[in-house]
Every structure is written in C-alpha cells, then in structure tokens.
Enzyme design. Structure first.
Site, short mmCIF file in Angstrom:
data_model
loop_
_atom_site.label_atom_id
_atom_site.label_comp_id
_atom_site.label_asym_id
_atom_site.label_seq_id
_atom_site.Cartn_x
_atom_site.Cartn_y
_atom_site.Cartn_z
N GLU A 420 0.83 -1.22 0.00
CA GLU A 420 0.00 0.00 0.00
C GLU A 420 0.85 1.25 0.00
O GLU A 420 0.53 2.24 -0.67
CB GLU A 420 -0.92 -0.01 1.23
CG GLU A 420 -1.91 1.16 1.27
CD GLU A 420 -1.40 2.40 1.99
OE1 GLU A 420 -2.14 3.40 2.05
OE2 GLU A 420 -0.27 2.39 2.51
N SER A 624 -25.24 27.19 -17.30
CA SER A 624 -26.44 27.03 -16.46
C SER A 624 -26.32 25.79 -15.59
O SER A 624 -25.76 24.76 -16.02
CB SER A 624 -27.68 26.91 -17.34
OG SER A 624 -28.80 26.54 -16.57
N ASP A 663 -30.19 -5.19 -3.42
CA ASP A 663 -29.38 -4.97 -4.61
C ASP A 663 -29.38 -3.50 -5.01
O ASP A 663 -28.35 -2.95 -5.41
CB ASP A 663 -29.89 -5.82 -5.77
CG ASP A 663 -29.45 -7.27 -5.67
OD1 ASP A 663 -28.66 -7.59 -4.75
OD2 ASP A 663 -29.89 -8.09 -6.50
N HIS A 686 -15.17 8.27 -9.92
CA HIS A 686 -16.33 8.68 -9.14
C HIS A 686 -16.57 10.18 -9.38
O HIS A 686 -15.71 11.00 -9.09
CB HIS A 686 -16.08 8.41 -7.66
CG HIS A 686 -17.33 8.27 -6.84
ND1 HIS A 686 -18.16 9.33 -6.56
CD2 HIS A 686 -17.89 7.20 -6.24
CE1 HIS A 686 -19.17 8.91 -5.81
NE2 HIS A 686 -19.04 7.61 -5.61
#
Length: 748
Positions: A420, A624, A663, A686
């Site tokens: 990591e 906008s 789900d 994301h």
C-alpha cells in the site's frame, strides 16, 4: 416457522420448492430440497440482536497489544522477506480463527528501493569550490536515523528514501518553495524567482509528496529535497522522542512519490502473469527528477545559508533561521552548490495480499469487506500496524462467533494488503483482477489503515449512505476513557465524538473520501460504498497531520505503548466500532445504507459549488446549473420514495423483494462511476467524490468540474470551457442514473 408456514401441501409445496431452488441457485446457498424450508426461514429472519453485544465483548485490548508488539518487532517493507513471513502469519491466524477460506494472493509489481551498498547511499551534499576547477564536500545529510530506543538496534532498516525517485546525480542552486504546492510555485513566479534548472527544497505537509515532485518537475526543477519542518511536526515547548511523542530533528519521513495508484507497469489491469507490462520509459506516473527526504537537522544547514529576500509569514517554519527564497546561497557561500546523489532503483518483485473469508449463511455472494495494509516503511507501529493489530482481533472475534455456531447473513472478507505504501498497489491489483465480481457483489469496504494516531476523538470519512450506520454503531461502543470527562456525561464513543468533534446539523461531522489509502480503488474503480477511520489527536490545538512520527524509524511499539495507548483501550474502541459496523452491514436483513442521506448530501455539495467562487465563474461565463439542479432534486425525490417503500410497503417475508431492495441499496454507489474516468485520470471514476488533481490525498466534490475550472484559471485555454460543459453533463447523467436505479419495476 411462522403460523402461515406450518403446512405446505400439493401445488403450494411444489411452488415453494421451485422458488426455494431458484433463490438458492441465485444466491448460492441451495444444497438440496431437504434444506429449502430452513434456508427460506433464515432468509426471512432478522439478525440475532444478541450477537452485537457478544461481538463487542469478545474484542480484547490485551490481544491487540500482543498483536502490535509482534507485528512491529521487525521492519516490514513491501516486497521484502518479512512481508511474506507476515502474510503467512496472517493467513495461518485466519485458519486458526476458523475462517472458511484463507489464502495468499500474489502480484508481481514494480517497487523501488534505495541502494544499501556502502558508498552508494542517497545523500544531499553542500559543495565548496576547491580552486582547482572542482568541488569539495563540506556537509552531507545523514544516511540513517540514529536509534533512540532499542527497536532499531541491529535491525535491517532501509535508509530514508522516496520511492520511485529518478536515479542519478544533480547539482545546482537551491530554491525554497514552502510546501511545493502549485500555488507556491505560482507565487515564486510572481516574485520573478524561477526554479528552472534549480534544486527545490520544500517542507512536507499540506499535500501528497508525489504531487510536490510532479509540480516541481513541471515548473522546471532538476531535483527536490523534502524535510519535516518543526512547525509541522512538533509543538513549542513539548519534548521530542524519546522524552515525548514529537519528532526529533533526526527524524525523516519516507514515502512514495508515484503519481497514481496501482502497479505502474500494468495500469488499469492486474499485475498477474499474463498481464501486458509497459516499459518504464512509457510510464507517466513515475517521477522524472531525483527526490530525497532529509531531517530538519540537515535542512537547517542548507536553509540558513540561503540568499534572496526573506519569505512571507505563511512560508516561515519552525527552524531557528531566517527563511529566504534563494536562489542559491548568500555572501561567502555564494559559489557553493547543492548536490543530490540518488541511487534509488525500481525493481520487479512480489506483493502479497491475504484474503480471509467467512461465508454468509443466506447471501454468500454478497461481500462486506474490511481491509488494512500490512507493509510499513520501517516498524510502522501506527501506520499500518495499529490497524493490522486491531483488524486481526476483529477477525478473531468473528471467528469465535462462527465457532460458537453463528454465521453472518452475507459473507465477510478480510483483506491484508501488500505494498500500500508504494501506491495502494496490493488492494488496487486485487480490485482490478476481481472488478467484475466486486461490481456485482460487494456491499461495502471498511478501511482500517490506522486504528489509533491519537487519543482525543474518533475521525470518520465515508460515503454519505453510511452516516447513520456509523452513528448508530458508535452509540453501542463504550468510551475508552470516560473518566477523562469531569461532567460524567461521556459513556459511549458517540458521546465523545459529539462532545469533541465538529458538529453539523447537531450531529458529529463525517468527512469525505479522497485517496491515500486502500479504500480508493474500491470507491474509484468499482464504486463500492466505503468508510475510513482513525482515532486522532486534537487537530485544532495540535495542527499536525497526520501525526508527528509519520513514516519515520521512530514509529515503534515503545512509542505507542508509552505515549499513545498504554492499555490499548483506544485500539479496542476502534476495533469494536469497526466490528459492529461490519456486523450490521453483513447481518441485517435490509442493508443499512441510506440513499436519502446520500441524495441530500449531493444537493448540499451542488449548492456549495454554485454559490462558491468556481460556480460563480461558471455562471458569469454563461453556463447554467438548471439540469444539474433538476437531477439533484429528482434524486432526492426518488431516494425518499424508495426509502418510504422500504419502511411502509416492503413485504419482509418476500425473499425476492428483499433481495431486490438490497441490490438497489448496494448498487446505488455504482451510479456515480463514469466508465471514461475523470479528465486525464481514466482510473479515477467517481464523479461526486474523488481526490483533487492538485492533492491526491484530499477530496474534491465534483472533481471533474472543479479541476477543469482550475485549468481554465491557470492556462487561459478557451477550449477548456467545452471540457467544463462535458463534466457538467457527466455529473447530471450520473445523478439521473442514480435516481433511475431506485425505481421499483420500470424504466422512466
């Protein structure tokens, strides 16, 4: 069985048997007609309420203490022999705990190590002309940290280095660049100070060190020296280690400078035997200049000689010198140079994950995952071993419950990640290899990187659908030190959190996820709901991030035992709250995730974007927010209607209906994943939560929009406005997709 289920005869029995077999095949627990009734009854049942108390009681502070002492007895850098020994230990512990499966998963990846050959050590030197067209070395930085307790004596500790640094020797004048943020380099430009063909010296802090290296190279520097300034890692008048918990002037922060996550050679794909690997000269994530960390003791010897004007107040650190910009040295030292001699080299080697599983009794194909990385730059008593020691105790407690006859409804998985510290490599490769499975089956990922880095207050960051689950769990966990509060009103972890944490709408604030730990690939690659947590110090009055001894050789078991958590009660509280959240997510009939909380948080972020400087510039340009506003409002409506359906209409005895709702709850997060990725970051996907392009650790909301607007502010490229429009459309699409995902039985 309930009264309506006592007798099943004739056609009804056939129908029920067919449904049982169908559901069993669907979710993986069917093993014959004789088990249909019992399995259906289990599927209809709510979690056993007594398990929570048993689980909390099982977690033992003394066992965590013992775990930590063992884990930190030797250095355990990624890719080294000790890492594999610890991988075997973790696997064997999972087996002893009674897990259904425990295995080591290996990836062959590109790591980076300094030379340990005498005379080739990484070093920063001051050179003085010798009058013979050459230079003499009159000062050089330390090549190791002198031991201050018995831990490091006689141990194979790697010298301080920055992983993936370019290899080579560079010489030049020095320029001080504060924290080496992009705004710091802009400020130097405004002062007509160039770093082109210079060596930059900058202090650690504020942003990820790899971004410092990237920005230094982009602005033309030939090398980067990093140091831990006392202003950022000590407190005035407080003792340093071994007399206190603050960083001594010999302490050096190691760390990776990789610009991205995962194995650099196999971007986007797992580093398995069959993988295609790029050559290093094609990899954009590797630093292009030499980088090296030094202690404040050495930094002072260079900075005290600097030429140029004194820096502004915000650039001044805690060394007993006048901080100056440079370039170069002043007065009689004006002809001196700085040399960086860096021998760090990249190397293909193995990283080892350990995966332990307790299969669910009803939905074994649904996974609640907890993870912690196992590798450290040295002894890693806080990062990551406080988390490893705690996670292993959580595993032992769940294993004991299983031995006593209990199983969770859904499968629980424990991930002990390798490498990591180099760039979330172990977890990233695993997520890449099993992304399709995780996309279909992962409920949530809980990250326990650091269990304890202070004893003041719990600190959570998560996706908003977990807010209420977190708060509920903290109300069940006894406070680790209730006697600390004279009022006597702190009895639970939640009480401490409420009393000492920042409040928002009369609830303790929960932060947002960026990157910097193993939750990132789960959230960014797949879109798995995620949580990160640690017990922290008082960061308002002690503004040190993350903690003083971060990534130094002095981050040892004696440090934790003497100054952080002598009885390991804070570690115990951290383990307990993680265990309870894991139990709730894995065993509740309806997965405790709130789409309404998520939708309202998105609306809050959108309003903040519109009214802030970035949004006002967009509006002034003529863009906008109408479509985004409508999508956010529609998402709130869809989420509220969905949760009202769960509360008032859902037939909890209908297995298919419960499965369908769960789900939808699980897959809601997936809606915010853009398969094309954010601009120039294809594996950061994301659209609501993502790390900033200016600091890979921090979190931006709508990062695609914000980062593109930052580019407009700094390069005057009119075409970038098209990119802003594109990012607005991508976010709007994601919000509409999230609303669609909650619809009951039709497309609208």
């Amino acid at each position: 069985m309930g009264s309506n289920d006592r007798v099943i005869t004739g056609v009804a029995a056939v129908v029920m048997l067919a449904v049982g077999i169908g559901i069993g095949v669907l979710i993986g627990w069917y093993s014959g007609p004789d088990r249909v009734d019992s399995n259906i009854e289990s599927a209809r049942s709510e979690a056993d309420p007594s398990i929570s108390e048993k689980l909390i009681e099982l977690i033992d502070n003394n066992q965590i203490d013992s775990n930590l002492e063992f884990l930190t007895s030797e250095p355990h850098v990624a890719g080294r022999d000790r890492q594999y020994e610890l991988a075997e230990w973790v696997r064997d512990q999972f087996v002893d705990y009674g897990f259904d499966e425990a295995k080591i998963v290996t990836y062959n990846v590109l790591l980076s190590f300094p030379s340990e050959v005498e005379g080739e050590e990484n070093v920063v030197q001051r050179l003085v002309p010798n009058g013979e067209e050459g230079y003499d070395v009159v000062y050089e930085s330390q090549t190791s940290e002198p031991p201050l307790d018995d831990t490091a004596v006689g141990k194979d500790v790697l010298p301080p280095f920055n992983a993936y640094s370019a290899n080579g020797t560079v010489e030049g004048d020095l320029v001080y660049a504060n924290y080496a943020r992009v705004e710091d380099f802009f400020e130097l430009e405004d002062l007509n100070i160039t770093v082109t063909d210079k060596i930059v010296i900058a202090r650690y802090g504020k942003i990820y060190r790899g971004d410092k290296a990237k920005f230094a190279a982009q602005f033309g520097a030939k090398g980067l020296i990093l140091f831990s300034d006392p202003a950022d890692y000590t407190m005035p008048g407080e003792p340093v280690y071994p007399d206190g918990l603050y960083l001594p002037n010999t302490g050096t922060q190691r760390g990776s400078c990789l610009d991205g996550n995962g194995d650099p050679l196999t971007p986007g794909y797992p580093a398995v035997e069959s993988a295609y690997r790029y050559s290093e000269d094609r990899i954009k994530s590797l630093p292009t200049i030499p980088i090296h960390p030094i202690p404040s003791k050495d930094a002072q010897e260079f900075l005290k000689l600097m030429d140029g004007n004194e820096v502004e107040q915000s650039w001044r650190g805690g060394l007993a010198i006048d901080y100056k910009y440079g370039p170069g040295f002043a007065g009689e030292n004006a002809t001196d140079l700085v040399r960086m001699r860096i021998s760090t080299a990249n190397q293909r080697t193995d990283a080892w994950n350990v995966i332990g599983t307790i299969r669910g009794s009803v939905e074994p194909d649904r996974y609640v995952i907890i993870g912690n990385h196992r590798d450290a730059w040295a002894f890693g008593a806080i990062d990551p071993s406080s988390g490893t020691a705690s996670m292993m105790e959580i595993a032992r407690a769940f294993g004991q419950l299983k031995k006593d006859g209990w199983r969770p409804r859904r499968s629980i998985m424990f991930g002990s990640w390798g490498a990591e510290e180099y760039g979330l490599i172990g977890s990233n490769e695993w997520v890449e290899e099993f992304s399709k499975n995780l996309d279909n089956r992962a409920v949530a990922y809980l990250n326990l990187d650091i269990a304890v880095s202070g004893d003041f207050v719990p600190d959570f960051a998560s996706t908003p659908n977990l807010y209420e689950t977190i708060r509920k769990a903290t109300k069940l966990i006894p406070d680790p030190n209730p006697g600390e509060f004279s009022e006597g009103d702190v009895k639970t972890l939640y009480d401490r959190w409420y009393k000492r944490g920042a409040l928002e709408d009369d609830e303790p604030h929960i932060g947002d996820l960026g990157s910097g730990s193993d939750y990132a690939p789960f959230l960014q690659v797949v879109g798995v709901t995620a949580l990160d947590y640690t017990f922290v110090h008082d960061k308002v009055n002690i503004p040190i991030s993350p903690y003083p001894m971060y990534h130094s050789v002095y981050e040892t078991y004696p440090l934790v035992k003497q100054y952080y958590d002598p009885e390991f009660f804070y570690h115990q509280a951290s383990a307990r709250v993680f265990a309870e959240i894991m139990r709730d997510l894995s065993d509740s009939r309806i997965i405790p995730l709130s789409c309404s909380d998520y939708a309202r948080r998105i609306k809050f972020f959108l309003d903040a974007l519109k009214t802030g400087e970035t949004g006002q510039k967009m509006i002034a340009y003529g863009l906008s927010f109408d479509h985004l506003d409508t999508a956010a409002d529609d998402l709130i409506t869809a989420a509220d209607e969905f949760e009202d359906y769960i509360q008032t209409q859902l037939d909890l005895t209908n297995i298919l209906a419960v499965r369908d709702v769960n789900d939808k709850l699980m897959n809601f997060e997936r809606s915010f994943i853009d398969p094309l990725g954010l601009p120039d970051r294809p594996t950061t996907r994301h659209v609501v939560f993502a790390p900033s392009s200016r600091d890979s650790y921090s979190s931006d909301k709508f990062a695609g929009i914000v980062d593109t607007m930052f580019d407009i502010d700094n390069n005057n490229d009119p075409y970038k406005w098209e990119n802003v429009k594109e990012q607005q459309a991508a976010v709007t699409y994601a919000l509409r997709s999230a609303a669609h995902s909650l619809m009951k039985d039709q497309l609208e």
